[in-house]
Write an enzyme that holds these catalytic residues in place. Structure first.
Site, short mmCIF file in Angstrom:
data_model
loop_
_atom_site.label_atom_id
_atom_site.label_comp_id
_atom_site.label_asym_id
_atom_site.label_seq_id
_atom_site.Cartn_x
_atom_site.Cartn_y
_atom_site.Cartn_z
N VAL A 100 0.81 -1.22 0.00
CA VAL A 100 0.00 0.00 0.00
C VAL A 100 0.84 1.27 0.00
O VAL A 100 0.65 2.17 -0.83
CB VAL A 100 -0.88 0.08 1.27
CG1 VAL A 100 -2.14 0.84 1.01
CG2 VAL A 100 -1.15 -1.27 1.86
N HIS B 186 6.48 11.69 17.01
CA HIS B 186 5.20 12.03 16.36
C HIS B 186 4.14 10.96 16.67
O HIS B 186 3.02 11.26 17.05
CB HIS B 186 5.43 12.16 14.85
CG HIS B 186 4.18 12.07 14.02
ND1 HIS B 186 3.53 10.88 13.79
CD2 HIS B 186 3.45 13.02 13.39
CE1 HIS B 186 2.45 11.11 13.04
NE2 HIS B 186 2.39 12.40 12.78
N LYS C 202 9.92 10.97 13.89
CA LYS C 202 8.71 10.23 13.48
C LYS C 202 8.17 9.40 14.65
O LYS C 202 6.96 9.32 14.87
CB LYS C 202 9.00 9.34 12.27
CG LYS C 202 7.87 8.36 11.90
CD LYS C 202 6.67 9.09 11.37
CE LYS C 202 5.42 8.31 11.04
NZ LYS C 202 5.31 6.92 11.07
#
Ligand code: NDP
Length: 480
Positions: free
Chosen positions: A12, A185, A182
């Site tokens: 994906v 985050h 990240k």
């Protein structure tokens, strides 16, 4: 023509990212371990732009213009190492390998070092925004060398989300800095989601509101200070009605929250660095509690409070919850940025916190209007010791704190768990407290382990002879 950029790993995320590159005009080389995914991408989306498909890794590498730029989008962990090993054999010095998966920053540090020894640039790159972000514009957090960013940056900036004309992509710092940021985050994302869930629970069980009514409250909040992707989708989820039963969607879903582990990494790293990220930690633990099947099944006889909550003024209560949510969210961000500062010090990165907030404004899951205020706060004072000290945020918290206290106290009295609201308030009060009871802990430590202590009134390290005559001695060779 030779390709501008290559993507290997066309599940994906990789296929959407490849389509994003191609649609922005980049000639995009594509490759996947099993060729069927490559052909499927070309069959279904070949019209998005110019793709160069290859079946073998060697052909894939040969199809790229030098210095080659290849983004790896495969399963994090072992598969990433396998792909790096295979490609490294085929690359030349100066080429750039980018890992866009959710790698642990320590793996990225290791991989960057190994690649550097071969003359290859390795860029650990945090990419946030899920499938849709990858396709339409994610928030991108690249680490690696400045030199690599000089040629790679413009391409990444072009496919990233944009807010007010500015790309949601910036060079975060060297080696693992991008994956570290990240990771934080994702930790903040956990806290934000849990806070929203606690607010929902309070409105539902405290004020007796139905999911559809609460959806309207969230939609309304989304027009104000709390305007954010997560608040927006929360309203959508709460509005959803199950087609089969006609019940609210939230009532037919099993209440056990899943996780893939990045929140856990944030907390583990914070513990190692000694940074209290209480909001993030409590949100990871809350997911853990929700999935503690045995304990929850056995808890039926544990008594609750004698009196349920009776909210008299619903509008006032809704506003209290909104302000409590806003204040707790600021605490979660303040703690997350503290972890970034500590990580930067530990791993020798120069991280511009204002720039981090800026690239989180679009593309990613925690995108929110109030990130502008964080950028401004760090622009005004790059050395800010806590986000809570920025005048804007001090003001928000000071205006909201009575509401915050009412909500946490009421929740405790009526037995509604609010681990992140409550721990964020405790953190806030801990921070403000002039004399913490830590002095007593120092006394206990000195008592049982002679761990020594410092005094408020003079220099030096001291120990009390607890099992002797309880006089005090100075530890550093001087007698008092
Ligand atoms: P997956 O994590 O499901 O990984 C599948 C891909 O990995 C396939 O292309 C598969 O190839 C390839 N692969 C697996 N093992 C190997 C191996 N040993 N050698 C070569 N290739 C291998 O795909 P996703 O698209 O979901 O995620 C890709 C990366 O992006 C992951 O690191 C994930 O953590 C991260 N991610 C990020 C998200 C975000 O919001 N930023 C969201 C989701 C994921 P094959 O087809 O041959 O099996």
């Amino acid at each position: 023509p030779k390709a501008d950029i290559g993507v290997t790993g066309l599940a994906v995320m990789g296929s959407n990212l490849a389509r994003n590159f191609a649609s922005k005009g980049f000639v995009t080389a594509v490759h996947n371990r099993s060729y069927s995914k490559t052909t499927a991408l070309i069959d279904e989306h070949g019209g998005d732009g110019q793709f160069v498909p290859s079946e073998s890794a060697a052909d894939f590498v040969a199809s790229l213009a030098t210095p080659r730029k290849i983004i790896i989008m495969v399963k994090a962990g072992g598969p990433t190492d396998a792909v790096i090993d295979e490609l490294s054999e085929l690359l030349e010095p100066g080429d750039i390998l980018i890992d866009g998966g959710n790698a642990l920053f320590e793996d990225t540090i290791r991989r960057e070092k190994a690649a550097r020894e071969k003359g290859i640039h390795f860029v650990g790159c945090g990419i946030s925004g899920g499938e849709e972000g990858a396709l339409k514009g994610p928030s991108i957090m690249p680490g690696g060398s400045k030199e690599a960013y000089a040629s790679l940056g413009p391409i990444l900036e072009k496919i990233s989300a944009h807010v007010d004309g500015e790309p949601c992509c910036t060079h975060i710092g060297t080696d693992g800095a991008g994956h570290f940021v990240k990771m934080v985050h994702n930790g903040i994302e956990y806290a934000d989601m849990q806070l929203i869930a606690e607010a929902y629970d309070l409105l539902r069980r405290g004020a007796g509101m139905e999911p559809a009514e609460i959806a309207e409250v969230f939609a309304e909040w989304n027009r104000g200070d709390l305007d954010s992707f997560l608040i927006e989708i929360t309203a959508e989820v709460l509005k959803q009605v199950d087609a089969e039963t006609g019940k609210p969607f939230v009532d037919v879903v099993v209440d056990a929250a899943g996780m893939k582990g990045t929140g856990t990494w944030t907390v583990q790293t914070a513990l190692t660095l000694g940074i209290p990220v209480t909001g993030i930690a409590e949100s990871v633990f809350a997911r853990g509690l929700s999935s503690s099947t045995k304990q929850r099944a056995g808890a039926g006889n544990l008594p609750g409070p004698s009196q349920p909550w009776s909210v008299k003024d619903r509008d006032a209560f809704v506003e209290d919850v909104r302000l409590a949510l806003y204040a707790s969210k600021i605490v979660a961000y303040a703690q997350g940025f503290d972890e970034i500062v500590a990580g930067a010090a530990q791993y020798d990165w120069e991280i511009d916190r204002g720039a981090v907030a800026r690239i989180w404004r679009g593309g990613c899951i925690i995108r929110a209007r109030f990130l502008n205020r964080i950028t401004e706060a760090y622009a005004d004072n790059p050395e800010l010791a806590s986000l809570l000290f920025a005048p804007f945020f001090t003001d928000v918290v000071s205006k909201g704190q009575d509401s915050w206290r009412r909500v946490v106290a009421g929740a405790a009295q009526s037995g509604i768990p609010t681990p992140v609201f409550a721990s964020s308030l405790a953190y806030y009060d801990g921070l403000r407290t002039e004399r913490l009871p830590a002095a007593l802990i120092q006394g206990q430590r000195d008592f049982f382990g002679a761990h020594t202590y410092q005094r408020v009134d003079k220099e030096g390290t001291f120990h009390t002879l607890w099992s002797g005559d309880r006089s005090e001695i100075q530890e550093d060779g001087h007698t008092p």
